[in-house]
Design a protein around this motif. Structure first.
Motif, PDB file in Angstrom:
ATOM      1  N   CYS A 288       0.838  -1.191   0.000  1.00 14.40           N
ATOM      2  CA  CYS A 288       0.000   0.000   0.000  1.00 14.40           C
ATOM      3  C   CYS A 288       0.877   1.247   0.000  1.00 14.40           C
ATOM      4  N   LYS A 289       0.319   2.330  -0.500  1.00 16.09           N
ATOM      5  CA  LYS A 289       1.101   3.557  -0.653  1.00 16.09           C
ATOM      6  C   LYS A 289       1.346   4.263   0.670  1.00 16.09           C
ATOM      7  N   THR A 290       0.387   4.201   1.596  1.00 13.82           N
ATOM      8  CA  THR A 290       0.510   4.935   2.847  1.00 13.82           C
ATOM      9  C   THR A 290       0.326   4.019   4.049  1.00 13.82           C
ATOM     10  N   LYS A 291       0.798   4.498   5.207  1.00 15.27           N
ATOM     11  CA  LYS A 291       0.639   3.757   6.454  1.00 15.27           C
ATOM     12  C   LYS A 291      -0.834   3.655   6.824  1.00 15.27           C
TER      13      LYS A 291
ATOM     14  N   THR B 156      -3.418   3.551   4.844  1.00 15.61           N
ATOM     15  CA  THR B 156      -4.066   2.533   4.018  1.00 15.61           C
ATOM     16  C   THR B 156      -3.702   1.135   4.501  1.00 15.61           C
ATOM     17  N   CYS B 157      -2.440   0.943   4.897  1.00 18.24           N
ATOM     18  CA  CYS B 157      -2.009  -0.354   5.445  1.00 18.24           C
ATOM     19  C   CYS B 157      -2.880  -0.749   6.630  1.00 18.24           C
TER      20      CYS B 157
ATOM     21  N   GLU C  10       0.144  -6.383   9.670  1.00 15.03           N
ATOM     22  CA  GLU C  10       0.547  -5.165   8.982  1.00 15.03           C
ATOM     23  C   GLU C  10       1.980  -4.806   9.336  1.00 15.03           C
TER      24      GLU C  10
ATOM     25  N   HIS D 256       4.469  -1.373   8.894  1.00 17.56           N
ATOM     26  CA  HIS D 256       4.687  -0.006   8.420  1.00 17.56           C
ATOM     27  C   HIS D 256       5.426   0.796   9.479  1.00 17.56           C
TER      28      HIS D 256
ATOM     29  N   SER E  38       3.937  -1.217   3.836  1.00 14.11           N
ATOM     30  CA  SER E  38       4.348  -0.007   3.122  1.00 14.11           C
ATOM     31  C   SER E  38       5.694  -0.285   2.467  1.00 14.11           C
ATOM     32  N   ASP E  39       6.064   0.523   1.491  1.00 16.35           N
ATOM     33  CA  ASP E  39       7.312   0.272   0.760  1.00 16.35           C
ATOM     34  C   ASP E  39       8.537   0.361   1.650  1.00 16.35           C
TER      35      ASP E  39
END
Length: 471
Positions: free
Chosen positions: A274-277, A279-280, A296, A298, A324-325
């Motif tokens: 996911c792009k953001t924490k 959203t995670c 999860e 992040h 997250s990335d």
């Protein structure tokens, strides 16, 4: 033999250089003994190419696909050259805590038959314990820039004996967020870059899966003029063993589609990016309510919690990891079968890193990417970077949900709201502020106990009577 089996056999043959052995590369006897005892005989392509020039004392830029053994490529020669009587003679910088811990563990494993020991220096862990680790051994220091700088400033980590300087995942290390930290660290290392290690100089090694011209130019500014670039990536950066598909989806249907995929397709071990924490968190909570075995990962999690999540994931006690990335940087788990891009990254290189989490060491893997209607160009950019067409995945079992009222209005009038889309759980509201959208009644009560749910964004200024100082 099936097409998949042929591809897997071809990939494994490409991965290892069967024409040479580790004993042929000039490594120390202890290092080779440890490798042999572990069942390793032939190096991968990047290892066979990078180890000899490092052993010869050259500064090296190494580029190879994710999962091809880059850590061993720089770790084996450094382990071979280190003096067991000198502490903190090698410094390895990594962009994340997880990657630093992973690299340190791999170096200790590779050097099990040597007297060289590794200390990991990362935030979120006890400084006292890390100091003790350095005092007991600490020939090689592996850490994140912030904690390394902190311990150095406190006088607990000396740079005076550093001869081997390694930057792992250099593309991310040299991002804006890390660049100045790296400059400060390199400037504080007394050993000159223009002298060989045998004369008290410094040897510098940069490794990464991707590297553009600008990053390479910047890397060379930290190295000797005759630094050698070695790449085993020919043509494209595609992870050849990954079956790549995309699924068209509206933003508000993403979570429902993800659930349907996981339940229907039953992937074995999956990482969802996911792009953001935020959203995670929301995706993980949603799937947990559906009774899926999910965790999860992040940046908002405390380091001890992140460690526990990773330990459970490595031991196959977790089916789906929502990540997250940055938190998943360096995630090296062999049994990951699927990567799902819940959010398509704007940077195509991030996509390459993500799908490289699967198909480790020649195994086949799968990457499924959610693409919204406005992301067609982003998908094309990813295909160019990957050097391959990403085909559409047909999934007739999924039925899209109704279009939200505000989106219907926008489409009817052709007037877009000023604010950018905002993730509010089950759906993304295109513009505006709808505090109630996507939340359950219990969630709203917890967020707004007085029952007053805001309908507009707060003003830019909160009316403080205190003036800010100029910066």
């Amino acid at each position: 033999m099936s097409e998949a089996a042929e591809l897997e056999k071809h990939s494994k043959n490409e991965l290892f250089d069967k024409s040479t052995t580790f004993a042929d590369l000039g490594l120390s006897e202890d290092v080779v003994t440890g490798l042999t005892a572990s069942g390793f005989e032939h190096p991968t392509g990047i290892q066979a190419a990078l180890i000899p020039p490092v052993m010869a004392g050259k500064d090296v830029i190494g580029q190879a696909k994710t999962g091809t053994g880059k850590t061993a490529a720089f770790g084996l020669p450094v382990l071979s050259m280190c003096d067991p009587n000198i502490r903190a003679q090698g410094l390895v910088l990594a962009p994340t805590r997880e990657l630093a811990a992973q690299v340190a563990g791999e170096l200790d494993s590779l050097g099990r038959a040597t007297n060289i020991r590794t200390s990991v220096i990362i935030g979120g862990e006890s400084m006292r314990d890390q100091k003790k680790s350095m005092e007991k051994g600490g020939h090689l220091i592996v850490g994140t820039p912030g904690r390394v700088m902190d311990l150095h400033a406190r006088g607990q980590l000396s740079f005076n004996h550093i001869r081997y300087m390694i930057l792992d995942e250099v593309d991310r290390m040299l991002d804006i967020g890390f660049l100045e930290d790296i400059r400060k660290i390199l400037k504080n290392i007394p050993a000159a870059i223009d002298k060989p290690v045998t004369e008290g100089g410094r040897q510098t090694i940069f490794v990464s899966a991707t590297m553009d011209v600008q990053i390479e130019r910047l890397a060379r500014s930290f190295m000797k003029k005759d630094a050698e670039k070695i790449t085993t990536v020919s043509g494209s950066l595609t992870v050849a063993m990954v079956d790549q598909k995309y699924l068209p989806v509206e933003p508000w249907d993403k979570r429902a589609l993800l659930l349907k995929l996981l339940v229907k397709e039953k992937p074995e071990t999956t990482v969802v990016f996911c792009k953001t924490k935020a959203t995670c968190r929301k995706v993980a909570e949603y799937l947990k309510k559906k009774e899926l075995n999910v965790r999860e990962l992040h940046g908002d999690l405390h380091q001890s919690k992140r460690n526990k999540v990773m330990e459970a994931f490595r031991k196959e006690k977790v089916d789906v990891l929502i990540a997250s990335d940055l938190a998943a940087r360096g995630l090296d788990v062999d049994h990951i079968t699927h990567v799902i891009n819940y959010d398509l990254p704007e940077d195509p290189e991030i996509y390459i890193h993500r799908i490289g989490r699967t198909a480790r060491a020649g195994r086949r893997g799968h990457a499924w990417t959610f693409v919204t209607p406005e992301q067609g160009q982003m998908l094309t950019d990813v295909e160019k970077m990957a050097g391959a067409e990403i085909t559409k995945m047909e999934f007739p079992d999924f039925k899209p949900g109704p279009v939200p009222k505000d989106v219907q209005e926008e489409r009817r009038t052709g007037v877009k709201r000023r604010d950018k889309p905002r993730d509010v759980g089950d759906r993304e509201v295109a513009g505006g502020f709808d505090a109630a959208a996507g939340y359950t009644e219990d969630e709203l009560k917890a967020m707004f106990p007085d029952g007053k749910i805001p309908k507009n964004l707060p003003p830019k200024g909160l009316g403080s009577k205190f003036k800010r100082r100029g910066r």
